[in-house]
Design a protein around this motif. Structure first.
Motif, PDB file in Angstrom:
ATOM      1  N   UNK A 102     -16.560 129.912 111.109  1.00  0.00           N
ATOM      2  CA  UNK A 102     -16.793 129.524 109.717  1.00  0.00           C
ATOM      3  C   UNK A 102     -16.727 130.744 108.805  1.00  0.00           C
ATOM      4  N   UNK A 103     -17.328 131.853 109.243  1.00  0.00           N
ATOM      5  CA  UNK A 103     -17.262 133.095 108.471  1.00  0.00           C
ATOM      6  C   UNK A 103     -15.804 133.535 108.307  1.00  0.00           C
ATOM      7  N   UNK A 104     -15.039 133.434 109.388  1.00  0.00           N
ATOM      8  CA  UNK A 104     -13.624 133.806 109.337  1.00  0.00           C
ATOM      9  C   UNK A 104     -12.881 132.982 108.297  1.00  0.00           C
ATOM     10  N   UNK A 105     -13.110 131.689 108.304  1.00  0.00           N
ATOM     11  CA  UNK A 105     -12.407 130.833 107.354  1.00  0.00           C
ATOM     12  C   UNK A 105     -12.785 131.163 105.914  1.00  0.00           C
ATOM     13  N   UNK A 106     -14.058 131.504 105.693  1.00  0.00           N
ATOM     14  CA  UNK A 106     -14.470 131.914 104.348  1.00  0.00           C
ATOM     15  C   UNK A 106     -13.744 133.177 103.905  1.00  0.00           C
ATOM     16  N   UNK A 107     -13.704 134.174 104.784  1.00  0.00           N
ATOM     17  CA  UNK A 107     -13.170 135.482 104.422  1.00  0.00           C
ATOM     18  C   UNK A 107     -11.647 135.554 104.430  1.00  0.00           C
ATOM     19  N   UNK A 108     -11.015 134.759 105.273  1.00  0.00           N
ATOM     20  CA  UNK A 108      -9.562 134.854 105.437  1.00  0.00           C
ATOM     21  C   UNK A 108      -8.838 133.698 104.742  1.00  0.00           C
ATOM     22  N   UNK A 109      -9.219 132.481 105.070  1.00  0.00           N
ATOM     23  CA  UNK A 109      -8.498 131.315 104.548  1.00  0.00           C
ATOM     24  C   UNK A 109      -8.947 130.904 103.148  1.00  0.00           C
TER      25      UNK A 109
ATOM     26  N   UNK B 163     -16.414 144.589 116.812  1.00  0.00           N
ATOM     27  CA  UNK B 163     -16.565 143.435 115.930  1.00  0.00           C
ATOM     28  C   UNK B 163     -15.462 142.421 116.207  1.00  0.00           C
ATOM     29  N   UNK B 164     -15.668 141.169 115.790  1.00  0.00           N
ATOM     30  CA  UNK B 164     -14.567 140.199 115.841  1.00  0.00           C
ATOM     31  C   UNK B 164     -13.353 140.739 115.097  1.00  0.00           C
ATOM     32  N   UNK B 165     -12.174 140.468 115.604  1.00  0.00           N
ATOM     33  CA  UNK B 165     -10.954 141.063 115.039  1.00  0.00           C
ATOM     34  C   UNK B 165     -10.712 140.670 113.592  1.00  0.00           C
ATOM     35  N   UNK B 166     -11.209 139.503 113.168  1.00  0.00           N
ATOM     36  CA  UNK B 166     -10.921 139.063 111.798  1.00  0.00           C
ATOM     37  C   UNK B 166     -11.643 139.918 110.754  1.00  0.00           C
ATOM     38  N   UNK B 167     -12.680 140.662 111.153  1.00  0.00           N
ATOM     39  CA  UNK B 167     -13.369 141.517 110.185  1.00  0.00           C
ATOM     40  C   UNK B 167     -12.370 142.450 109.498  1.00  0.00           C
ATOM     41  N   UNK B 168     -11.428 142.971 110.276  1.00  0.00           N
ATOM     42  CA  UNK B 168     -10.453 143.926 109.738  1.00  0.00           C
ATOM     43  C   UNK B 168      -9.450 143.262 108.792  1.00  0.00           C
TER      44      UNK B 168
ATOM     45  N   UNK C 128     -13.448 162.514  98.241  1.00  0.00           N
ATOM     46  CA  UNK C 128     -12.444 163.022  97.307  1.00  0.00           C
ATOM     47  C   UNK C 128     -12.347 162.129  96.088  1.00  0.00           C
ATOM     48  N   UNK C 129     -12.569 162.700  94.925  1.00  0.00           N
ATOM     49  CA  UNK C 129     -12.535 161.970  93.652  1.00  0.00           C
ATOM     50  C   UNK C 129     -13.591 160.879  93.572  1.00  0.00           C
ATOM     51  N   UNK C 130     -14.540 160.865  94.507  1.00  0.00           N
ATOM     52  CA  UNK C 130     -15.589 159.850  94.488  1.00  0.00           C
ATOM     53  C   UNK C 130     -15.128 158.479  94.928  1.00  0.00           C
ATOM     54  N   UNK C 131     -13.964 158.394  95.558  1.00  0.00           N
ATOM     55  CA  UNK C 131     -13.427 157.104  95.981  1.00  0.00           C
ATOM     56  C   UNK C 131     -14.116 156.657  97.278  1.00  0.00           C
ATOM     57  N   UNK C 132     -14.603 155.445  97.278  1.00  0.00           N
ATOM     58  CA  UNK C 132     -15.262 154.861  98.444  1.00  0.00           C
ATOM     59  C   UNK C 132     -14.590 153.533  98.786  1.00  0.00           C
ATOM     60  N   UNK C 133     -14.338 153.319 100.056  1.00  0.00           N
ATOM     61  CA  UNK C 133     -13.744 152.072 100.533  1.00  0.00           C
ATOM     62  C   UNK C 133     -14.769 151.305 101.361  1.00  0.00           C
ATOM     63  N   UNK C 134     -14.874 150.015 101.092  1.00  0.00           N
ATOM     64  CA  UNK C 134     -15.801 149.165 101.833  1.00  0.00           C
ATOM     65  C   UNK C 134     -15.047 148.004 102.464  1.00  0.00           C
ATOM     66  N   UNK C 135     -15.462 147.653 103.673  1.00  0.00           N
ATOM     67  CA  UNK C 135     -14.930 146.488 104.358  1.00  0.00           C
ATOM     68  C   UNK C 135     -16.073 145.584 104.782  1.00  0.00           C
ATOM     69  N   UNK C 136     -15.733 144.414 105.277  1.00  0.00           N
ATOM     70  CA  UNK C 136     -16.773 143.470 105.675  1.00  0.00           C
ATOM     71  C   UNK C 136     -17.664 144.043 106.763  1.00  0.00           C
TER      72      UNK C 136
END
Length: 215
Positions: free
Chosen positions: A185-192, A4-9, A28-36
């Protein structure tokens, strides 16, 4: 391997607790992590709608739960439009992934009391002013969420390459420029602009005429 593009992380992440995941020992404990990258895998692409839906849900859950960890399966989702209108279906899919709220085909629950049921918690054609609304099943507190993607426009260079890319007439160089500008444009929305109130708008919502789904 998928790359993926590096900015996803670098995009905001969401951590939730899912009682169903805890009950079945899925995490564990039902904890779930989500990323873009998770919503991109779901949608099969990355665009302003996918990024916007991701940010809307994250901000909406933060608004409802403040410093608490959001409960996946504990929130209903309301969409203003019908699923075949514009990007509503895409936004709803993102909301389902992150909140667990599903339509009539969703998980029906466990046992005679239908514990952990997720079906009929996603509704379309809601009478709301924004694009989407979330409501906690335990407290009844709600939030309406709207988005203005015009707050993060495409770069000026996109005007020259988009028509040829969309028409199928663009060469490899033009297509490469189109893809790079699109993701910028997606990067600017998610990061900036991830916390930009001009992009994501949140409003208190008390839908007294909409009954809560059984918790």
């Amino acid at each position: 391997m998928m790359k993926f593009p590096s900015f996803f992380a670098e995009a905001p992440r969401l951590r939730v607790r899912d009682p169903l995941a805890a009950f079945l020992g899925a995490s564990e404990d039902g904890i779930l992590d989500y990323g873009y990258e998770d919503v991109v895998r779901l949608a099969g692409h990355s665009c302003p709608a996918v990024a916007g839906g991701y940010l809307m849900v994250i901000h909406g859950l933060s608004y409802l739960y403040d410093d608490e960890m959001p409960e996946r399966g504990g929130v209903e989702v309301f969409m203003r439009d019908e699923p075949d209108q514009g990007t509503t279906g895409v936004l709803a899919s993102v909301a389902t992934l992150l909140t667990g709220a599903a339509g009539e085909a969703g998980f029906g629950g466990i046992g005679p009391t239908r514990r952990f049921a997720r079906h009929d918690m996603l509704r379309f054609g809601a009478q709301i002013e924004g694009v989407m609304a979330l409501r906690r099943r335990d407290t009844g507190e709600g939030v309406v969420i709207d988005i203005d993607t015009g707050a993060v426009p495409h770069a000026a260079e996109m005007a020259a390459v988009m028509p040829r890319a969309i028409s199928g007439q663009g060469d490899a160089t033009e297509l490469g420029s189109f893809a790079a500008l699109w993701q910028d444009r997606v990067r600017r929305m998610l990061i900036e602009h991830a916390d930009d109130p001009k992009l994501i708008h949140l409003y208190d919502w008390v839908p007294e005429d909409v009954p809560l789904s059984p918790a």
